[in-house]
Design a protein around this motif. Structure first.
Motif, PDB file in Angstrom:
ATOM      1  N   LEU A   9       0.823  -1.210   0.000  1.00 54.67           N
ATOM      2  CA  LEU A   9       0.000   0.000   0.000  1.00 54.67           C
ATOM      3  C   LEU A   9       0.857   1.260   0.000  1.00 54.67           C
ATOM      4  O   LEU A   9       0.371   2.342   0.324  1.00 54.67           O
ATOM      5  CB  LEU A   9      -0.936   0.012   1.208  1.00 54.67           C
ATOM      6  N   GLY A  10       2.107   1.112  -0.364  1.00 53.20           N
ATOM      7  CA  GLY A  10       2.980   2.264  -0.410  1.00 53.20           C
ATOM      8  C   GLY A  10       3.568   2.595   0.950  1.00 53.20           C
ATOM      9  O   GLY A  10       3.337   1.887   1.940  1.00 53.20           O
ATOM     10  N   PRO A  11       4.304   3.697   1.031  1.00 54.62           N
ATOM     11  CA  PRO A  11       5.019   4.050   2.264  1.00 54.62           C
ATOM     12  C   PRO A  11       4.156   4.669   3.346  1.00 54.62           C
ATOM     13  O   PRO A  11       4.634   4.932   4.450  1.00 54.62           O
ATOM     14  CB  PRO A  11       6.068   5.054   1.769  1.00 54.62           C
ATOM     15  N   GLY A  12       2.889   4.919   3.051  1.00 54.02           N
ATOM     16  CA  GLY A  12       2.021   5.552   4.040  1.00 54.02           C
ATOM     17  C   GLY A  12       2.070   7.058   3.943  1.00 54.02           C
ATOM     18  O   GLY A  12       2.761   7.619   3.090  1.00 54.02           O
ATOM     19  N   PRO A  13       1.322   7.740   4.815  1.00 56.35           N
ATOM     20  CA  PRO A  13       0.512   7.163   5.888  1.00 56.35           C
ATOM     21  C   PRO A  13      -0.781   6.498   5.410  1.00 56.35           C
ATOM     22  O   PRO A  13      -1.353   5.674   6.100  1.00 56.35           O
ATOM     23  CB  PRO A  13       0.196   8.367   6.764  1.00 56.35           C
ATOM     24  N   LEU A  14      -1.246   6.880   4.195  1.00 58.31           N
ATOM     25  CA  LEU A  14      -2.452   6.277   3.635  1.00 58.31           C
ATOM     26  C   LEU A  14      -2.098   5.570   2.335  1.00 58.31           C
ATOM     27  O   LEU A  14      -1.157   5.939   1.639  1.00 58.31           O
ATOM     28  CB  LEU A  14      -3.524   7.338   3.366  1.00 58.31           C
ATOM     29  N   GLY A  15      -2.868   4.560   2.004  1.00 57.78           N
ATOM     30  CA  GLY A  15      -2.596   3.846   0.787  1.00 57.78           C
ATOM     31  C   GLY A  15      -3.844   3.169   0.241  1.00 57.78           C
ATOM     32  O   GLY A  15      -4.872   3.137   0.904  1.00 57.78           O
ATOM     33  N   SER A  16      -3.772   2.652  -0.986  1.00 58.95           N
ATOM     34  CA  SER A  16      -2.592   2.791  -1.801  1.00 58.95           C
ATOM     35  C   SER A  16      -2.472   4.227  -2.292  1.00 58.95           C
ATOM     36  O   SER A  16      -3.482   4.936  -2.413  1.00 58.95           O
ATOM     37  CB  SER A  16      -2.659   1.838  -2.995  1.00 58.95           C
ATOM     38  N   PRO A  17      -1.240   4.675  -2.565  1.00 56.39           N
ATOM     39  CA  PRO A  17      -1.083   6.036  -3.083  1.00 56.39           C
ATOM     40  C   PRO A  17      -1.846   6.214  -4.392  1.00 56.39           C
ATOM     41  O   PRO A  17      -1.946   5.283  -5.193  1.00 56.39           O
ATOM     42  CB  PRO A  17       0.433   6.138  -3.322  1.00 56.39           C
ATOM     43  N   VAL A  18      -2.396   7.385  -4.584  1.00 58.97           N
ATOM     44  CA  VAL A  18      -2.989   7.746  -5.874  1.00 58.97           C
ATOM     45  C   VAL A  18      -1.933   8.552  -6.627  1.00 58.97           C
ATOM     46  O   VAL A  18      -1.567   9.651  -6.203  1.00 58.97           O
ATOM     47  CB  VAL A  18      -4.283   8.558  -5.702  1.00 58.97           C
ATOM     48  N   THR A  19      -1.448   7.996  -7.710  1.00 57.85           N
ATOM     49  CA  THR A  19      -0.361   8.642  -8.428  1.00 57.85           C
ATOM     50  C   THR A  19      -0.868   9.856  -9.211  1.00 57.85           C
ATOM     51  O   THR A  19      -2.060   9.961  -9.529  1.00 57.85           O
ATOM     52  CB  THR A  19       0.307   7.661  -9.405  1.00 57.85           C
ATOM     53  N   ASP A  20       0.056  10.738  -9.520  1.00 62.43           N
ATOM     54  CA  ASP A  20      -0.308  11.876 -10.365  1.00 62.43           C
ATOM     55  C   ASP A  20      -0.828  11.406 -11.712  1.00 62.43           C
ATOM     56  O   ASP A  20      -1.779  11.990 -12.265  1.00 62.43           O
ATOM     57  CB  ASP A  20       0.915  12.781 -10.581  1.00 62.43           C
ATOM     58  N   ALA A  21      -0.247  10.339 -12.237  1.00 61.49           N
ATOM     59  CA  ALA A  21      -0.692   9.834 -13.536  1.00 61.49           C
ATOM     60  C   ALA A  21      -2.136   9.349 -13.466  1.00 61.49           C
ATOM     61  O   ALA A  21      -2.901   9.537 -14.423  1.00 61.49           O
ATOM     62  CB  ALA A  21       0.231   8.708 -13.992  1.00 61.49           C
ATOM     63  N   ALA A  22      -2.523   8.740 -12.336  1.00 56.14           N
ATOM     64  CA  ALA A  22      -3.900   8.259 -12.200  1.00 56.14           C
ATOM     65  C   ALA A  22      -4.884   9.417 -12.174  1.00 56.14           C
ATOM     66  O   ALA A  22      -5.919   9.388 -12.844  1.00 56.14           O
ATOM     67  CB  ALA A  22      -4.036   7.401 -10.943  1.00 56.14           C
ATOM     68  N   LEU A  23      -4.572  10.450 -11.385  1.00 52.46           N
ATOM     69  CA  LEU A  23      -5.447  11.623 -11.346  1.00 52.46           C
ATOM     70  C   LEU A  23      -5.478  12.330 -12.697  1.00 52.46           C
ATOM     71  O   LEU A  23      -6.536  12.777 -13.150  1.00 52.46           O
ATOM     72  CB  LEU A  23      -4.993  12.596 -10.258  1.00 52.46           C
ATOM     73  N   ASP A  24      -4.325  12.423 -13.326  1.00 51.32           N
ATOM     74  CA  ASP A  24      -4.276  13.038 -14.659  1.00 51.32           C
ATOM     75  C   ASP A  24      -5.167  12.284 -15.637  1.00 51.32           C
ATOM     76  O   ASP A  24      -5.880  12.887 -16.457  1.00 51.32           O
ATOM     77  CB  ASP A  24      -2.841  13.041 -15.189  1.00 51.32           C
ATOM     78  N   SER A  25      -5.142  10.955 -15.560  1.00 53.53           N
ATOM     79  CA  SER A  25      -5.925  10.165 -16.517  1.00 53.53           C
ATOM     80  C   SER A  25      -7.421  10.346 -16.294  1.00 53.53           C
ATOM     81  O   SER A  25      -8.196  10.339 -17.249  1.00 53.53           O
ATOM     82  CB  SER A  25      -5.543   8.688 -16.428  1.00 53.53           C
ATOM     83  N   LEU A  26      -7.833  10.523 -15.042  1.00 52.68           N
ATOM     84  CA  LEU A  26      -9.250  10.779 -14.775  1.00 52.68           C
ATOM     85  C   LEU A  26      -9.668  12.116 -15.365  1.00 52.68           C
ATOM     86  O   LEU A  26     -10.721  12.224 -16.015  1.00 52.68           O
ATOM     87  CB  LEU A  26      -9.515  10.754 -13.267  1.00 52.68           C
ATOM     88  N   ALA A  27      -8.849  13.141 -15.144  1.00 53.95           N
ATOM     89  CA  ALA A  27      -9.174  14.457 -15.701  1.00 53.95           C
ATOM     90  C   ALA A  27      -9.142  14.422 -17.225  1.00 53.95           C
ATOM     91  O   ALA A  27     -10.016  14.995 -17.890  1.00 53.95           O
ATOM     92  CB  ALA A  27      -8.195  15.494 -15.160  1.00 53.95           C
ATOM     93  N   GLU A  28      -8.156  13.720 -17.797  1.00 56.97           N
ATOM     94  CA  GLU A  28      -8.037  13.657 -19.250  1.00 56.97           C
ATOM     95  C   GLU A  28      -9.226  12.938 -19.872  1.00 56.97           C
ATOM     96  O   GLU A  28      -9.650  13.262 -20.990  1.00 56.97           O
ATOM     97  CB  GLU A  28      -6.731  12.944 -19.618  1.00 56.97           C
ATOM     98  N   ALA A  29      -9.813  11.991 -19.126  1.00 54.96           N
ATOM     99  CA  ALA A  29     -10.985  11.276 -19.636  1.00 54.96           C
ATOM    100  C   ALA A  29     -12.230  12.150 -19.653  1.00 54.96           C
ATOM    101  O   ALA A  29     -13.240  11.764 -20.250  1.00 54.96           O
ATOM    102  CB  ALA A  29     -11.236  10.028 -18.784  1.00 54.96           C
ATOM    103  N   GLY A  30     -12.162  13.314 -19.004  1.00 57.74           N
ATOM    104  CA  GLY A  30     -13.280  14.242 -19.022  1.00 57.74           C
ATOM    105  C   GLY A  30     -14.062  14.333 -17.733  1.00 57.74           C
ATOM    106  O   GLY A  30     -15.019  15.118 -17.632  1.00 57.74           O
TER     107      GLY A  30
END
Length: 358
Positions: A57-78
């Motif tokens: 789940l990544g290094p914490g404190p919360l996980g799994s991390p949401v990567t910048d690429a994942a957020l970018d892809s959501l925005a790019e999808a509209g």
């Protein structure tokens, strides 16, 4: 553009413009104007190294991390909504104080969403007397000591949860990306033999928020894991003001198949959209396994129903982008299914409103 999305719309919190001041982003949930928010869900919990290891789940404190690429892809999808389901900012155990690490995480999340033109809803999964593992009763993959549902039997913890909700609205409601604070993700008092607790808590939360404009509106989910069937009881308890948030996993046999069974999507078994008499309502979770047959038909059918009813909606779920986690638990990451993604992109294309900096 919906009211409350420009800099001039943010009135001082103590200024009463009407008998019950509307939140500046409450207009995003007006069904009369059609759907305004369309997006996807991200889920996080606190990381426990003894359970999760150094990297799952990544290094914490919360996980799994949401990567910048994942957020970018959501925005790019509209999409214009990234619905966040995660821990509330108060500790799970006494003295139920603000956890500055989680506070900072939420603040950063809001800024990340704003940068990408995404609204977000803050859906509080855990907090005083309720751990993230309360969503996994009778499962054995985690240490039993991490399970906590004592909120439903302890009035002090219930009072602390109510304080947490109000504090979250006070702290983050003015952020232009915050489209609402969901007081509790999937309340389940009925399932635990405490049907009276959530209606009372909902009333007390409403009373604590009465006459205040936080910027973002209060969101409330019905009991029994946010089922639409409990919405009438919640509306009666909480009154006409709050936005009701439901989760729609109908038909259940299709969205949650037993074992390897392949269940075809049956339109006749899908639930109807919430009735207009319920007022402002949104659906912040719906979805099926990525391997489900008829997946594109299912998604299109549900989106069409929400759009016809003027509901905001968020699909469960979008990839977090964290490879190790997604390789093991990506079975519901519909963003990774080409046909599903095409349906979602078409739905997202109707978005016209984005958060703007005040």
């Amino acid at each position: 553009m919906a009211a409350g999305l420009s800099a001039g719309a943010f009135a001082p919190s103590g200024l009463r413009l009407t008998s019950r001041p509307a939140s500046s982003r409450e207009s995003l949930w007006r069904r009369e104007d059609g759907s305004h928010l369309r997006g996807a869900v991200f889920v996080q919990r606190q990381v426990y190294p003894e359970l999760d290891g150094p990297s799952f789940l990544g290094p914490g404190p919360l996980g799994s991390p949401v990567t910048d690429a994942a957020l970018d892809s959501l925005a790019e999808a509209g999409a214009n909504l990234a619905s966040w389901s995660g821990p509330g900012p108060f500790s799970e155990t006494a003295p139920f104080e603000v956890d500055p690490v989680i506070e900072d995480h939420i603040a950063t999340w809001l800024d990340r969403c704003l940068t990408r033109g995404l609204f977000t809803t803050l859906c509080l999964r855990s907090g005083p007397g309720r751990s993230a593992f309360a969503f996994h009763p009778e499962e054995s993959w985690y240490p039993a000591r991490l399970y906590d549902d004592s909120l439903w039997r302890d009035e002090d913890k219930q009072a602390a949860w109510i304080r947490m909700v109000v504090w979250t609205l006070e702290r983050f409601g003015a952020h232009p990306a915050c489209a609402g604070v969901l007081a509790m993700e999937e309340p389940n008092g009925v399932e635990l033999g405490r049907p009276e607790v959530w209606p009372r808590m909902a009333r007390e939360i409403m009373e604590a928020c009465e006459g205040r404009n936080f910027g973002a509106p209060l969101l409330l989910s019905p009991d029994r894991w946010a089922r639409l069937e409990e919405a009438d009881a919640l509306r009666e308890a909480a009154g006409p003001a709050p936005v009701l948030i439901t989760h729609d996993y109908s038909p259940w046999r299709y969205t949650h198949p037993n074992g390897a069974a392949q269940i075809r999507f049956d339109r006749k078994s899908a639930s109807q959209a919430p009735a207009r008499r319920l007022g402002a309502v949104g659906v912040l979770e719906f979805g099926a396994p990525a391997s489900a047959p008829d997946l594109t038909d299912y998604l299109q059918h549900r989106i069409d129903a929400y759009e016809a009813a003027g509901l905001n909606w968020a699909v469960f779920r979008w990839t977090s982008g964290w490879t190790e986690y997604e390789q093991a638990e990506g079975g519901r990451a519909l963003s990774e299914v080409p046909g599903a993604l095409a349906v979602l992109r078409t739905g997202f294309a109707a978005n016209t409103v984005r958060p703007t900096r005040s």
